[in-house]
Design a protein around this motif. Structure first.
Motif, PDB file in Angstrom:
ATOM      1  N   LYS A  62       0.862  -1.169   0.000  1.00 42.76           N
ATOM      2  CA  LYS A  62       0.000   0.000   0.000  1.00 42.76           C
ATOM      3  C   LYS A  62       0.900   1.221   0.000  1.00 42.76           C
ATOM      4  O   LYS A  62       1.871   1.287   0.761  1.00 42.76           O
ATOM      5  CB  LYS A  62      -0.908   0.007   1.231  1.00 42.76           C
ATOM      6  CG  LYS A  62      -1.937  -1.111   1.235  1.00 42.76           C
ATOM      7  CD  LYS A  62      -2.836  -1.024   2.464  1.00 42.76           C
ATOM      8  CE  LYS A  62      -3.887  -2.130   2.443  1.00 42.76           C
ATOM      9  NZ  LYS A  62      -4.772  -2.079   3.645  1.00 42.76           N
ATOM     10  N   PHE A  65      -1.428   6.710  -1.579  1.00 41.76           N
ATOM     11  CA  PHE A  65      -1.833   7.763  -2.510  1.00 41.76           C
ATOM     12  C   PHE A  65      -3.318   7.600  -2.856  1.00 41.76           C
ATOM     13  O   PHE A  65      -3.775   6.489  -3.140  1.00 41.76           O
ATOM     14  CB  PHE A  65      -1.041   7.692  -3.816  1.00 41.76           C
ATOM     15  CG  PHE A  65       0.372   8.210  -3.724  1.00 41.76           C
ATOM     16  CD1 PHE A  65       0.674   9.365  -3.023  1.00 41.76           C
ATOM     17  CD2 PHE A  65       1.400   7.532  -4.361  1.00 41.76           C
ATOM     18  CE1 PHE A  65       1.972   9.837  -2.942  1.00 41.76           C
ATOM     19  CE2 PHE A  65       2.706   7.991  -4.295  1.00 41.76           C
ATOM     20  CZ  PHE A  65       2.991   9.150  -3.579  1.00 41.76           C
ATOM     21  N   ASP A  66      -4.044   8.711  -2.874  1.00 42.28           N
ATOM     22  CA  ASP A  66      -5.405   8.686  -3.405  1.00 42.28           C
ATOM     23  C   ASP A  66      -5.375   8.660  -4.924  1.00 42.28           C
ATOM     24  O   ASP A  66      -6.257   8.101  -5.570  1.00 42.28           O
ATOM     25  CB  ASP A  66      -6.196   9.906  -2.922  1.00 42.28           C
ATOM     26  CG  ASP A  66      -6.481   9.867  -1.432  1.00 42.28           C
ATOM     27  OD1 ASP A  66      -6.690   8.754  -0.900  1.00 42.28           O
ATOM     28  OD2 ASP A  66      -6.487  10.937  -0.788  1.00 42.28           O
ATOM     29  N   GLU A  67      -4.351   9.291  -5.496  1.00 47.38           N
ATOM     30  CA  GLU A  67      -4.227   9.354  -6.949  1.00 47.38           C
ATOM     31  C   GLU A  67      -2.771   9.086  -7.351  1.00 47.38           C
ATOM     32  O   GLU A  67      -2.022  10.004  -7.641  1.00 47.38           O
ATOM     33  CB  GLU A  67      -4.669  10.724  -7.466  1.00 47.38           C
ATOM     34  CG  GLU A  67      -4.781  10.807  -8.970  1.00 47.38           C
ATOM     35  CD  GLU A  67      -5.258  12.172  -9.457  1.00 47.38           C
ATOM     36  OE1 GLU A  67      -5.316  12.365 -10.684  1.00 47.38           O
ATOM     37  OE2 GLU A  67      -5.569  13.025  -8.607  1.00 47.38           O
ATOM     38  N   PRO A  68      -2.345   7.819  -7.344  1.00 45.04           N
ATOM     39  CA  PRO A  68      -0.975   7.509  -7.773  1.00 45.04           C
ATOM     40  C   PRO A  68      -0.787   7.852  -9.244  1.00 45.04           C
ATOM     41  O   PRO A  68      -1.709   7.718 -10.046  1.00 45.04           O
ATOM     42  CB  PRO A  68      -0.871   6.006  -7.527  1.00 45.04           C
ATOM     43  CG  PRO A  68      -2.283   5.508  -7.550  1.00 45.04           C
ATOM     44  CD  PRO A  68      -3.127   6.621  -7.017  1.00 45.04           C
ATOM     45  N   GLY A  82       2.423  10.957  -6.620  1.00 47.08           N
ATOM     46  CA  GLY A  82       0.972  10.938  -6.617  1.00 47.08           C
ATOM     47  C   GLY A  82       0.468  12.037  -5.703  1.00 47.08           C
ATOM     48  O   GLY A  82       1.241  12.625  -4.931  1.00 47.08           O
ATOM     49  N   ASP A  83      -0.843  12.312  -5.784  1.00 43.65           N
ATOM     50  CA  ASP A  83      -1.415  13.411  -5.006  1.00 43.65           C
ATOM     51  C   ASP A  83      -0.543  14.658  -5.228  1.00 43.65           C
ATOM     52  O   ASP A  83      -0.393  15.097  -6.346  1.00 43.65           O
ATOM     53  CB  ASP A  83      -1.515  13.038  -3.525  1.00 43.65           C
ATOM     54  CG  ASP A  83      -2.384  11.802  -3.300  1.00 43.65           C
ATOM     55  OD1 ASP A  83      -3.194  11.491  -4.202  1.00 43.65           O
ATOM     56  OD2 ASP A  83      -2.247  11.146  -2.267  1.00 43.65           O
ATOM     57  N   PHE A 310      -3.081   1.596 -10.618  1.00 43.70           N
ATOM     58  CA  PHE A 310      -3.832   2.814 -10.348  1.00 43.70           C
ATOM     59  C   PHE A 310      -5.227   2.534  -9.807  1.00 43.70           C
ATOM     60  O   PHE A 310      -5.783   3.351  -9.070  1.00 43.70           O
ATOM     61  CB  PHE A 310      -3.939   3.655 -11.620  1.00 43.70           C
ATOM     62  CG  PHE A 310      -2.612   4.122 -12.150  1.00 43.70           C
ATOM     63  CD1 PHE A 310      -1.747   4.843 -11.352  1.00 43.70           C
ATOM     64  CD2 PHE A 310      -2.219   3.827 -13.444  1.00 43.70           C
ATOM     65  CE1 PHE A 310      -0.517   5.281 -11.826  1.00 43.70           C
ATOM     66  CE2 PHE A 310      -0.999   4.255 -13.934  1.00 43.70           C
ATOM     67  CZ  PHE A 310      -0.149   4.987 -13.127  1.00 43.70           C
ATOM     68  N   ASP A 311      -5.816   1.404 -10.165  1.00 40.98           N
ATOM     69  CA  ASP A 311      -7.171   1.091  -9.713  1.00 40.98           C
ATOM     70  C   ASP A 311      -7.181   0.603  -8.266  1.00 40.98           C
ATOM     71  O   ASP A 311      -8.020   1.010  -7.464  1.00 40.98           O
ATOM     72  CB  ASP A 311      -7.813   0.039 -10.628  1.00 40.98           C
ATOM     73  CG  ASP A 311      -8.056   0.584 -12.032  1.00 40.98           C
ATOM     74  OD1 ASP A 311      -8.482   1.745 -12.143  1.00 40.98           O
ATOM     75  OD2 ASP A 311      -7.801  -0.139 -13.006  1.00 40.98           O
ATOM     76  N   ARG A 312      -6.240  -0.255  -7.910  1.00 39.92           N
ATOM     77  CA  ARG A 312      -6.175  -0.773  -6.543  1.00 39.92           C
ATOM     78  C   ARG A 312      -5.323   0.096  -5.623  1.00 39.92           C
ATOM     79  O   ARG A 312      -5.280  -0.132  -4.418  1.00 39.92           O
ATOM     80  CB  ARG A 312      -5.641  -2.209  -6.555  1.00 39.92           C
ATOM     81  CG  ARG A 312      -6.524  -3.171  -7.343  1.00 39.92           C
ATOM     82  CD  ARG A 312      -6.020  -4.597  -7.238  1.00 39.92           C
ATOM     83  NE  ARG A 312      -6.829  -5.493  -8.077  1.00 39.92           N
ATOM     84  CZ  ARG A 312      -6.630  -6.800  -8.177  1.00 39.92           C
ATOM     85  NH1 ARG A 312      -5.646  -7.375  -7.481  1.00 39.92           N
ATOM     86  NH2 ARG A 312      -7.402  -7.549  -8.957  1.00 39.92           N
ATOM     87  N   LYS A 313      -4.575   1.047  -6.223  1.00 39.29           N
ATOM     88  CA  LYS A 313      -3.740   2.001  -5.471  1.00 39.29           C
ATOM     89  C   LYS A 313      -2.667   1.272  -4.655  1.00 39.29           C
ATOM     90  O   LYS A 313      -2.439   1.582  -3.483  1.00 39.29           O
ATOM     91  CB  LYS A 313      -4.594   2.911  -4.582  1.00 39.29           C
ATOM     92  CG  LYS A 313      -5.691   3.653  -5.343  1.00 39.29           C
ATOM     93  CD  LYS A 313      -6.473   4.589  -4.445  1.00 39.29           C
ATOM     94  CE  LYS A 313      -7.753   5.078  -5.106  1.00 39.29           C
ATOM     95  NZ  LYS A 313      -7.584   5.651  -6.421  1.00 39.29           N
TER      96      LYS A 313
END
Length: 321
Positions: A62, A65-68, A82-83, A310-313
Motif C-alpha cells: 500500500k 496515494f489517493d491518486e498515484p 501521486g497526489d 492505479f485502480d487498486r492504489k
C-alpha cells in the motif's frame, strides 16, 4: 347487425394487437433475449494459457496515494509520485522519504543524484537532499508532459499535448524537439489521441518512443532522425489493440521491452527485436472494468518488474518464475 359485426371485428383486432405487443415486450426482456451475435466482447482474450505466463506476483505494498501517478526504480530505491507528493521507499516497502510538491505530478525519473519530477507544464529537478535545484517551465499552452527519460546528460520529455519529443541538457537548456515526421509532411508523425505517450532509453543508450495511435515502438537518434520500428496491432495476446497502447513501458536489463496496456489490462514482455516473449500479468490479475487503467511499470537490476496499479492504489512486484 352490420354495426355489431364491425364492433366485434375491432374488438378481436385490438386483442390481437395487445397480444402481439405483450409477446414482443416479454421476449425482449434481458433474461429472455437471444444472444446478440454482433455484440463486441473481449472476454475470449482475457484468458491466457498458463504456459505463456512467465512471472508471478511475490508481494505488494500500500502506497498511501489517493491518486498515484508514476514510479521509477534506481538502485535499491523506489520513487513514487501521486497526489502532491514524492515518496521514496525501499524494496521491502519501508518509507525512506516523503516530499511535498507544488502541484499534482505526472511522472518521475532519476539519474545519478538528480530526481526529475514532471508536472503538466513544468519539471522540477531535485538534488540528492531533495531540494529543488532547478525549475523548467514549458511555456506552450498545449503542453502536457507524460514521460521523462535521461541518459548521459540528455533529458527527453514526451509532450502529449504538442505530440512532440523535447530534448534538454541536464541544466535545462533546450537542445531541440521533433514530431516523428523527419521533415516529410506525408509521414504520420506521433499519433497521440489521449495523454498516453511514453519514452525510455535502454542501457545501450537507444531512445525508443511509443507511437500509441499506431501500436508502434519507434527508435530515433537524439537529434530526432528515425532509425527503425516494430509494430503489432492485434487483439490476441501477442499484440496491442484499442486506443493508445501500450500506455506505459520500460526496459529489462537485457533490453527486453516490458509493456502495459489499458482497456484490456495486461503486462507483457517482448524481446529486444520486438518478438513477443511472454506474459507478466494476465487481465484476470486486474480489476474488471470497462476502461481499465494501464499500470505504470519499472524494473530493477535483478529483472524484477514493479507495477503501479492505479485502480487498486498499490505497488505490485512480479518476479520471473
Amino acid at each position: 347487425m352490420k354495426n355489431k359485426g364491425i364492433i366485434i371485428f375491432l374488438i378481436i383486432l385490438a386483442v390481437i394487437i395487445i397480444a402481439v405487443i405483450a409477446t414482443d415486450f416479454i421476449s425482449k426482456r434481458p433474461d429472455n433475449m437471444e444472444p446478440n451475435q454482433f455484440e463486441y466482447t473481449v472476454d475470449e482474450f482475457k484468458n491466457v494459457p498458463e504456459e505463456l505466463i512467465h512471472y508471478k506476483e511475490t508481494k505488494n505494498f500500500k502506497i498511501g496515494f489517493d491518486e498515484p501517478k508514476g514510479l521509477t526504480v534506481s538502485g535499491d530505491k523506489i520513487y513514487l509520485v501521486g497526489d502532491q507528493k514524492l515518496k521514496v521507499i525501499d524494496t521491502s516497502g519501508k518509507l525512506l522519504n516523503e516530499i511535498s510538491l507544488i502541484n499534482k505530478p505526472n511522472t518521475v525519473e532519476v539519474s545519478d543524484d538528480k530526481v526529475f519530477v514532471a508536472f503538466e507544464k513544468q519539471i522540477h529537478v531535485f538534488n540528492s537532499e531533495f531540494e529543488v535545484q532547478d525549475d523548467w517551465p514549458l511555456m506552450n499552452e498545449k503542453t502536457f508532459i507524460t514521460a521523462v527519460a535521461v541518459f548521459n546528460g540528455n533529458v527527453f520529455v514526451a509532450d502529449a499535448g504538442t505530440r512532440k519529443i523535447l530534448r534538454f541538457s541536464e541544466d535545462g537548456k533546450k537542445l531541440g524537439e521533433f514530431d516523428g515526421k523527419n521533415g516529410d509532411e506525408e509521414a504520420y508523425g506521433f499519433i497521440v489521441p489521449s495523454p498516453y505517450f511514453d519514452i525510455d532509453i535502454n542501457e545501450d543508450g537507444d531512445l525508443w518512443i511509443v507511437n500509441p495511435g499506431l501500436h508502434s515502438f519507434e527508435n530515433f537518434t537524439y537529434d530526432g532522425n528515425f532509425r527503425s520500428n516494430w509494430q503489432n496491432t492485434n487483439m490476441k495476446i501477442e499484440g496491442f489493440s484499442g486506443c493508445c497502447n501500450p500506455a506505459h513501458y520500460t526496459f529489462l536489463p537485457d533490453g527486453s521491452f516490458v509493456t502495459a496496456e489499458k482497456g484490456l489490462v495486461r503486462i507483457k514482455v517482448y524481446k529486444p527485436s520486438g518478438e513477443f516473449s511472454g506474459v507478466v500479468a494476465a487481465p484476470n490479475k486486474f480489476d474488471d472494468k470497462p476502461e481499465g487503467h494501464a499500470p505504470d511499470v519499472a524494473t530493477d537490476n535483478q529483472g524484477n518488474i514493479y507495477a503501479l496499479d492505479f485502480d487498486r492504489k498499490i505497488l505490485r512486484v512480479f518476479e520471473s518464475k
